[in-house]
Design a protein around this motif. Structure first.
Motif, PDB file in Angstrom:
ATOM      1  N   UNK A  75      50.175  68.361  81.831  1.00 50.74           N
ATOM      2  CA  UNK A  75      49.998  69.702  81.227  1.00 50.74           C
ATOM      3  C   UNK A  75      50.660  69.459  80.372  1.00 50.74           C
ATOM      4  N   UNK A  76      51.439  70.382  79.032  1.00 49.08           N
ATOM      5  CA  UNK A  76      52.364  70.988  78.456  1.00 49.08           C
ATOM      6  C   UNK A  76      53.425  71.457  78.675  1.00 49.08           C
ATOM      7  N   UNK A  77      54.321  71.355  78.391  1.00 46.89           N
ATOM      8  CA  UNK A  77      55.324  72.474  79.496  1.00 46.89           C
ATOM      9  C   UNK A  77      56.205  73.070  78.249  1.00 46.89           C
ATOM     10  N   UNK A  78      56.391  74.260  78.545  1.00 43.01           N
ATOM     11  CA  UNK A  78      57.733  74.741  78.084  1.00 43.01           C
ATOM     12  C   UNK A  78      59.470  75.360  78.988  1.00 43.01           C
ATOM     13  N   UNK A  79      60.080  74.648  79.448  1.00 39.63           N
ATOM     14  CA  UNK A  79      61.099  74.239  79.721  1.00 39.63           C
ATOM     15  C   UNK A  79      62.035  75.150  79.168  1.00 39.63           C
ATOM     16  N   UNK A  80      62.766  75.656  80.148  1.00 36.13           N
ATOM     17  CA  UNK A  80      63.435  76.718  79.681  1.00 36.13           C
ATOM     18  C   UNK A  80      64.640  77.178  81.570  1.00 36.13           C
ATOM     19  N   UNK A  81      66.342  77.578  81.306  1.00 31.65           N
ATOM     20  CA  UNK A  81      66.746  77.493  82.377  1.00 31.65           C
ATOM     21  C   UNK A  81      66.356  78.572  83.049  1.00 31.65           C
ATOM     22  N   UNK A  82      66.167  77.561  84.392  1.00 34.50           N
ATOM     23  CA  UNK A  82      65.504  78.820  85.538  1.00 34.50           C
ATOM     24  C   UNK A  82      64.232  78.282  85.713  1.00 34.50           C
ATOM     25  N   UNK A  83      63.251  78.123  84.930  1.00 39.50           N
ATOM     26  CA  UNK A  83      61.686  78.054  84.910  1.00 39.50           C
ATOM     27  C   UNK A  83      61.551  77.539  84.400  1.00 39.50           C
ATOM     28  N   UNK A  84      60.097  76.838  84.266  1.00 38.62           N
ATOM     29  CA  UNK A  84      59.518  76.172  83.029  1.00 38.62           C
ATOM     30  C   UNK A  84      58.043  76.869  83.407  1.00 38.62           C
ATOM     31  N   UNK A  85      57.073  76.229  81.863  1.00 42.05           N
ATOM     32  CA  UNK A  85      56.004  77.643  82.348  1.00 42.05           C
ATOM     33  C   UNK A  85      55.120  76.253  81.837  1.00 42.05           C
ATOM     34  N   UNK A  86      53.965  75.802  82.004  1.00 41.82           N
ATOM     35  CA  UNK A  86      52.441  74.416  81.929  1.00 41.82           C
ATOM     36  C   UNK A  86      51.503  74.766  81.953  1.00 41.82           C
ATOM     37  N   UNK A  87      51.175  74.597  80.828  1.00 46.54           N
ATOM     38  CA  UNK A  87      50.068  75.259  80.663  1.00 46.54           C
ATOM     39  C   UNK A  87      48.761  74.109  80.224  1.00 46.54           C
ATOM     40  N   UNK A  88      47.579  74.525  79.996  1.00 52.10           N
ATOM     41  CA  UNK A  88      46.746  74.050  79.273  1.00 52.10           C
ATOM     42  C   UNK A  88      45.267  74.603  79.550  1.00 52.10           C
ATOM     43  N   UNK A  89      44.226  74.125  78.094  1.00 56.65           N
ATOM     44  CA  UNK A  89      42.931  74.676  78.399  1.00 56.65           C
ATOM     45  C   UNK A  89      41.953  74.637  79.502  1.00 56.65           C
ATOM     46  N   UNK A  90      40.855  75.989  79.603  1.00 50.79           N
ATOM     47  CA  UNK A  90      40.281  75.224  80.784  1.00 50.79           C
ATOM     48  C   UNK A  90      38.632  76.445  80.343  1.00 50.79           C
TER      49      UNK A  90
END
Length: 97
Positions: free
Chosen positions: A15-30
């Motif tokens: 999935x596409x990911x936004x990585x930041x210090x302390x966390x990451x957010x992965x997302x994709x369409x459903x």
């Protein structure tokens, strides 16, 4: 709606990911028409169950307040540090739309 084990594995693998210090957010369409949330709050980051559960409640509430703006996507929030800026998590959630 929450993500199942197979959905989380699919998100982690490609999935596409936004990585930041302390966390990451992965997302994709459903194809379901509603956003779904998955959380990874590891025991090594929050050793006490009380702290893990509280962080999950806070993240679910953040998701709930932004749910109308997220569209139809699967979102996985993965924590990697104890100190997480919730405003930055919210910005990544809304920015991923």
């Amino acid at each position: 709606m929450r993500l199942g084990t197979a959905d989380i594995a699919a998100l982690l693998s490609g999935a596409r990911a936004l990585r930041r210090p302390g966390f990451s957010v992965l997302f994709r369409a459903n194809p379901l028409g509603v956003p779904r949330l998955g959380l990874i709050v590891p025991k090594r980051v929050f050793p006490r169950a009380v702290d893990r559960n509280r962080m999950k409640r806070v993240l679910r509430e953040l998701f709930r307040t932004q749910q109308a703006r997220l569209g139809s996507r699967d979102i996985l929030i993965r924590l990697s540090a104890r100190e997480v800026a919730l405003a930055e998590v919210e910005q990544c959630l809304v920015g991923s739309s």
